[in-house]
Design a protein around this motif. Sequence first.
Motif, short mmCIF file in Angstrom:
data_model
loop_
_atom_site.label_atom_id
_atom_site.label_comp_id
_atom_site.label_asym_id
_atom_site.label_seq_id
_atom_site.Cartn_x
_atom_site.Cartn_y
_atom_site.Cartn_z
N THR A 1 1.05 -1.02 -0.19
CA THR A 1 0.32 0.15 0.17
C THR A 1 1.23 1.03 0.12
O THR A 1 1.50 1.48 0.96
CB THR A 1 -0.91 0.15 1.03
N LYS A 2 1.17 2.23 -0.97
CA LYS A 2 0.91 3.45 -0.62
C LYS A 2 0.71 4.53 -0.88
O LYS A 2 -1.04 4.39 -1.82
CB LYS A 2 2.80 3.63 -1.92
N HIS A 3 0.86 5.78 -0.29
CA HIS A 3 -0.13 6.69 0.08
C HIS A 3 0.44 7.61 -0.52
O HIS A 3 2.05 8.52 0.11
CB HIS A 3 -0.78 6.79 1.47
N ALA A 4 0.09 9.46 -1.19
CA ALA A 4 0.83 10.23 -0.92
C ALA A 4 0.57 11.08 0.27
O ALA A 4 0.29 10.99 0.89
CB ALA A 4 0.54 11.56 -1.88
N MET A 5 1.71 11.83 0.81
CA MET A 5 2.52 12.92 1.88
C MET A 5 2.18 14.16 1.20
O MET A 5 2.79 14.25 0.20
CB MET A 5 3.62 12.97 2.24
N GLY B 1 4.68 4.09 2.22
CA GLY B 1 3.97 2.71 2.08
C GLY B 1 5.23 2.01 2.64
O GLY B 1 5.24 2.60 3.91
N ILE B 2 4.00 0.73 2.75
CA ILE B 2 4.15 -0.79 3.90
C ILE B 2 3.88 -1.60 2.71
O ILE B 2 3.36 -1.50 1.42
CB ILE B 2 4.00 -0.46 4.84
N SER B 3 4.76 -2.70 2.87
CA SER B 3 4.46 -3.41 1.89
C SER B 3 4.60 -5.10 3.00
O SER B 3 5.84 -5.58 3.65
CB SER B 3 5.81 -4.06 1.19
N ARG B 4 3.53 -5.64 3.41
CA ARG B 4 3.47 -6.53 3.65
C ARG B 4 3.25 -8.01 4.06
O ARG B 4 2.92 -8.99 2.77
CB ARG B 4 1.71 -7.00 4.95
N ASP B 5 4.55 -9.07 4.35
CA ASP B 5 4.65 -10.25 4.23
C ASP B 5 3.00 -10.89 4.41
O ASP B 5 2.69 -11.03 4.77
CB ASP B 5 5.46 -11.52 4.94
N LEU B 6 3.11 -11.81 3.07
CA LEU B 6 1.19 -12.57 2.59
C LEU B 6 2.07 -13.99 4.01
O LEU B 6 2.59 -14.69 2.96
CB LEU B 6 1.53 -13.17 2.15
N ASN B 7 1.34 -14.75 5.07
CA ASN B 7 2.00 -16.09 5.74
C ASN B 7 0.68 -16.37 6.16
O ASN B 7 -0.03 -15.78 6.11
CB ASN B 7 2.58 -15.45 7.37
N ALA B 8 1.11 -17.27 5.70
CA ALA B 8 -0.75 -18.23 6.02
C ALA B 8 -0.91 -18.59 7.18
O ALA B 8 0.53 -18.63 8.10
CB ALA B 8 -0.20 -20.02 5.41
N PRO B 9 -2.13 -18.33 7.95
CA PRO B 9 -2.33 -18.59 9.17
C PRO B 9 -2.52 -19.78 8.88
O PRO B 9 -2.07 -20.76 8.95
CB PRO B 9 -4.06 -17.77 9.17
N SER B 10 -1.65 -20.16 10.59
CA SER B 10 -2.05 -21.40 11.50
C SER B 10 -3.70 -21.73 11.19
O SER B 10 -4.31 -20.99 10.98
CB SER B 10 -1.89 -20.89 13.24
#
Length: 240
Positions: A104-108, A120-129
């Motif tokens: 996700t990226k946003h203008a400042m 912005g942030i990039s969140r790892d996609l890990n399978a849930p337990s």
Amino acid sequence: MDSTAPFSQHAATEVLFDALPDVVFFIKDTVGRYVRVNQTLANRCAGGDKTKLIGKRPEEVFPAALAASYARQDEHVLKTGKPVEHQLELHIYTGSKAGWCLTTKHAMRDDKGRIIGVTGISRDLNAPSDKASGFAELASALRHMQKHFTESLRIEDIATKAGLSVYQFEQRVQRLFQMSPLQLLHKLRLDEATRLLRETDQSLADIAIETGWCDQSAFTRHFSRYAGMAPGKFRGLNAK
């Protein structure tokens, strides 16, 4: 002039993101140079040293094809002010290790509303337990997706297998995986495609059919969208 000055007030935010090993956080200026990064990004791309990233552009940090994709996203946000929301994409880390993220990226903007950068942030996609709340009721549907992702699956039919409406199914998949059911289906296909590109000499056409795309063109289009590079380039990257 210190290009980091307009962003000095975000030091506390950076510290908070330092505590999240599965999230990359960054702030870039109007020409795409890093001015704030969290420890996760530094660990993955600069041997843990944040200062090695500050002032650099994506092309100085990532493989060319990926860097071009990230730069296009930045340019879109900076020019239009419109955000990039939950974009499923491939990241390449040290040692050519690949992983899927939601970005996700946003203008400042400054106090006059002028765009001064992108965050912005990039969140790892890990399978849930399998013990995660809500997982059990989705288990049979998810197993069906994993077993049959190469086929023409309809989200409506998968939801029915879970005994849920499409809306309920979408909401629960989103909560568990941080992505939509369609994104999850694409991820299953792309996971297998990246494995085949790494480990086999199969043609792109054969990989396309084997991983559920209707033809090589559709496979290349989707792979390029999410991975930021064509499948042939990805294979070449891993051959180095």
